[in-house]
Design an enzyme around this catalytic site. Structure first.
Site, PDB file in Angstrom:
ATOM      1  N   SER A 109       0.843  -1.194   0.000  1.00 30.17           N
ATOM      2  CA  SER A 109       0.000   0.000   0.000  1.00 30.17           C
ATOM      3  C   SER A 109       0.879   1.244   0.000  1.00 30.17           C
ATOM      4  O   SER A 109       1.659   1.465   0.930  1.00 30.17           O
ATOM      5  CB  SER A 109      -0.899   0.006   1.236  1.00 30.17           C
ATOM      6  OG  SER A 109      -1.552   1.256   1.333  1.00 30.17           O
ATOM      7  N   HIS A 167      -1.369  -1.349  -4.153  1.00 32.53           N
ATOM      8  CA  HIS A 167      -2.632  -0.958  -3.531  1.00 32.53           C
ATOM      9  C   HIS A 167      -2.665   0.560  -3.381  1.00 32.53           C
ATOM     10  O   HIS A 167      -1.809   1.157  -2.725  1.00 32.53           O
ATOM     11  CB  HIS A 167      -2.735  -1.637  -2.166  1.00 32.53           C
ATOM     12  CG  HIS A 167      -4.053  -1.484  -1.487  1.00 32.53           C
ATOM     13  ND1 HIS A 167      -5.175  -2.206  -1.834  1.00 32.53           N
ATOM     14  CD2 HIS A 167      -4.426  -0.678  -0.463  1.00 32.53           C
ATOM     15  CE1 HIS A 167      -6.178  -1.854  -1.047  1.00 32.53           C
ATOM     16  NE2 HIS A 167      -5.756  -0.928  -0.207  1.00 32.53           N
ATOM     17  N   ASP A 213      -4.863   3.625  -2.052  1.00 33.54           N
ATOM     18  CA  ASP A 213      -5.994   4.024  -1.216  1.00 33.54           C
ATOM     19  C   ASP A 213      -6.485   5.407  -1.622  1.00 33.54           C
ATOM     20  O   ASP A 213      -5.738   6.380  -1.550  1.00 33.54           O
ATOM     21  CB  ASP A 213      -5.556   4.055   0.253  1.00 33.54           C
ATOM     22  CG  ASP A 213      -5.333   2.662   0.808  1.00 33.54           C
ATOM     23  OD1 ASP A 213      -6.275   1.850   0.744  1.00 33.54           O
ATOM     24  OD2 ASP A 213      -4.225   2.391   1.305  1.00 33.54           O
ATOM     25  N   MET A 226      -9.009   8.201  -0.523  1.00 36.30           N
ATOM     26  CA  MET A 226      -9.778   8.576   0.664  1.00 36.30           C
ATOM     27  C   MET A 226     -10.314   9.991   0.517  1.00 36.30           C
ATOM     28  O   MET A 226      -9.564  10.894   0.127  1.00 36.30           O
ATOM     29  CB  MET A 226      -8.876   8.521   1.901  1.00 36.30           C
ATOM     30  CG  MET A 226      -8.267   7.164   2.156  1.00 36.30           C
ATOM     31  SD  MET A 226      -7.145   7.274   3.581  1.00 36.30           S
ATOM     32  CE  MET A 226      -6.829   5.554   3.900  1.00 36.30           C
ATOM     33  N   HIS A 277      -8.447   1.039  -3.954  1.00 36.58           N
ATOM     34  CA  HIS A 277      -9.384   0.887  -2.835  1.00 36.58           C
ATOM     35  C   HIS A 277     -10.061   2.240  -2.620  1.00 36.58           C
ATOM     36  O   HIS A 277      -9.451   3.163  -2.089  1.00 36.58           O
ATOM     37  CB  HIS A 277      -8.577   0.438  -1.606  1.00 36.58           C
ATOM     38  CG  HIS A 277      -9.372   0.294  -0.355  1.00 36.58           C
ATOM     39  ND1 HIS A 277      -8.778   0.085   0.877  1.00 36.58           N
ATOM     40  CD2 HIS A 277     -10.708   0.308  -0.128  1.00 36.58           C
ATOM     41  CE1 HIS A 277      -9.722   0.002   1.805  1.00 36.58           C
ATOM     42  NE2 HIS A 277     -10.894   0.139   1.224  1.00 36.58           N
ATOM     43  N   MET A 316     -12.361   4.666  -0.908  1.00 38.70           N
ATOM     44  CA  MET A 316     -13.041   4.949   0.359  1.00 38.70           C
ATOM     45  C   MET A 316     -13.665   6.332   0.246  1.00 38.70           C
ATOM     46  O   MET A 316     -13.081   7.343   0.664  1.00 38.70           O
ATOM     47  CB  MET A 316     -12.027   4.898   1.522  1.00 38.70           C
ATOM     48  CG  MET A 316     -11.582   3.491   1.868  1.00 38.70           C
ATOM     49  SD  MET A 316     -10.041   3.450   2.826  1.00 38.70           S
ATOM     50  CE  MET A 316      -8.834   3.482   1.505  1.00 38.70           C
ATOM     51  N   MET A 331     -11.827  -5.896   5.158  1.00 36.95           N
ATOM     52  CA  MET A 331     -11.009  -4.964   5.946  1.00 36.95           C
ATOM     53  C   MET A 331     -10.694  -5.612   7.292  1.00 36.95           C
ATOM     54  O   MET A 331     -11.597  -6.038   8.011  1.00 36.95           O
ATOM     55  CB  MET A 331     -11.744  -3.637   6.166  1.00 36.95           C
ATOM     56  CG  MET A 331     -11.851  -2.737   4.938  1.00 36.95           C
ATOM     57  SD  MET A 331     -10.294  -2.395   4.101  1.00 36.95           S
ATOM     58  CE  MET A 331      -9.358  -1.564   5.393  1.00 36.95           C
ATOM     59  N   ASP A 387      -6.778  -6.380   4.221  1.00 38.75           N
ATOM     60  CA  ASP A 387      -6.150  -5.050   4.260  1.00 38.75           C
ATOM     61  C   ASP A 387      -6.232  -4.482   5.663  1.00 38.75           C
ATOM     62  O   ASP A 387      -7.331  -4.255   6.186  1.00 38.75           O
ATOM     63  CB  ASP A 387      -6.893  -4.146   3.259  1.00 38.75           C
ATOM     64  CG  ASP A 387      -6.327  -2.728   3.184  1.00 38.75           C
ATOM     65  OD1 ASP A 387      -5.244  -2.472   3.746  1.00 38.75           O
ATOM     66  OD2 ASP A 387      -6.986  -1.887   2.544  1.00 38.75           O
TER      67      ASP A 387
HETATM   68  C1  DX5 Z   1      -6.366   1.594   5.624  1.00 40.88           C
HETATM   69  C2  DX5 Z   1      -5.947   1.342   4.208  1.00 40.88           C
HETATM   70  C3  DX5 Z   1      -4.815   0.391   4.071  1.00 40.88           C
HETATM   71  C4  DX5 Z   1      -3.539   0.823   4.728  1.00 40.88           C
HETATM   72  C5  DX5 Z   1      -2.973  -0.402   5.345  1.00 40.88           C
HETATM   73  O1  DX5 Z   1      -7.514   2.350   5.593  1.00 40.88           O
HETATM   74  O2  DX5 Z   1      -7.039   0.810   3.476  1.00 40.88           O
HETATM   75  O3  DX5 Z   1      -4.603   0.028   2.728  1.00 40.88           O
HETATM   76  O4  DX5 Z   1      -2.594   1.386   3.865  1.00 40.88           O
HETATM   77  O5  DX5 Z   1      -1.877  -0.065   6.124  1.00 40.88           O
HETATM   78  P1  DX5 Z   1      -1.220  -1.090   7.145  1.00 40.88           P
HETATM   79  O6  DX5 Z   1      -0.735  -2.282   6.359  1.00 40.88           O
HETATM   80  O7  DX5 Z   1      -0.111  -0.282   7.749  1.00 40.88           O
HETATM   81  O8  DX5 Z   1      -2.283  -1.488   8.136  1.00 40.88           O
HETATM   82 ZN    ZN Z   2      -6.623  -0.063   1.513  1.00 44.67          ZN
END
Ligand code: DX5
Ligand code: ZN
Length: 218
Positions: free
Chosen positions: A8, A33, A35, A37, A66, A68, A137, A175
């Site tokens: 990620s 990956h 993210d 957000m 991903h 969000m 998750m 994740d």
């Molecule tokens: C959290 C994200 C993850 C995050 C995971 O909301 O969706 O993808 O980067 O990070 P770690 O592996 O540090 O928990």
């Molecule tokens: Zn994620």
């Protein structure tokens, strides 16, 4: 089948992102990956279609996006056009998960449904026949570096059992809080795609961490 490691970039160094991406690609990761957000569905703000567009030409990694965001439908086409290979949508973020997944497929990319730790598998059963991947998750989304929630493991088992029973073929991704120990635990439960942010990108030796995750989930 060997596990797929999806580092990620939330935990990568944005000032040298291309190098951090190349490093995990060389180490054997297959997915990247990303993210997205919106500061609304989750407290943080991170990345977006413009980032995906810039990442696309600098790596051959499969771009596992991903999403969000509330009203995820608003972002699907832009992310697909930017070069996402897969887009994951939270069932909690839309009243129309079926339509959102249809939109993703229509945009020509792989479709993923995502469930938060507090959401039961039953919530997504009606759409399991139309997805390429399910993301369980294993922390509450929003931040890297949180601790793995063991109560999520049962849902991985349920999803693997449902897949066998209904002769489906979706991958199961996890994740949040994934490290050598939790990768082993979730692999045993049936997960085969492992997102890892802070464990991989801890500045010590990302390549060694990927090698370890590959060996553990093989
Ligand atoms: C959290 C994200 C993850 C995050 C995971 O909301 O969706 O993808 O980067 O990070 P770690 O592996 O540090 O928990
Ligand atoms: Zn994620």
């Amino acid at each position: 089948m060997a596990g797929i490691i999806a580092p990620s970039i939330l935990s990568a160094d944005v000032t040298k992102l291309a190098a951090d991406v190349a490093l995990v690609e060389a180490a054997g990761a297959k997915y990247l990956h990303v993210d997205v957000m919106d500061g609304n569905f989750v407290p943080s703000i991170a990345y977006g279609p413009a980032w995906v567009k810039q990442l696309r030409p600098v790596t051959n990694l499969f771009l596992d996006v991903h999403l969000m965001a509330v009203q995820p439908e608003k972002h699907i086409d832009a992310l697909a056009e930017a070069g996402a290979d897969m887009i994951g949508v939270h069932v909690e973020a839309t009243a129309h998960i079926h339509r959102a997944l249809q939109m993703i497929k229509k945009a020509g990319v792989q479709a993923e449904v995502v469930i938060n730790p507090g959401t039961p598998v039953a919530m997504i059963e009606p759409v399991l026949g139309m997805v390429d991947q399910v993301l369980v998750m294993t922390v509450n989304p929003g931040f890297g570096g949180q601790s793995f929630l063991p109560e999520t493991v049962e849902k991985i088992k349920q999803l693997a059992a449902y897949r066998a029973e209904h002769e489906l073929a979706y991958d199961i991704e996890v994740d949040g809080g994934i490290n050598d120990q939790t990768a082993a635990l979730t692999a045993a439960a049936g997960a085969n795609v492992f997102v890892s942010g802070s464990y991989v990108y801890d500045r010590k030796d990302p390549a060694a961490k990927i090698a370890k995750l590959l060996a553990i989930t093989a």
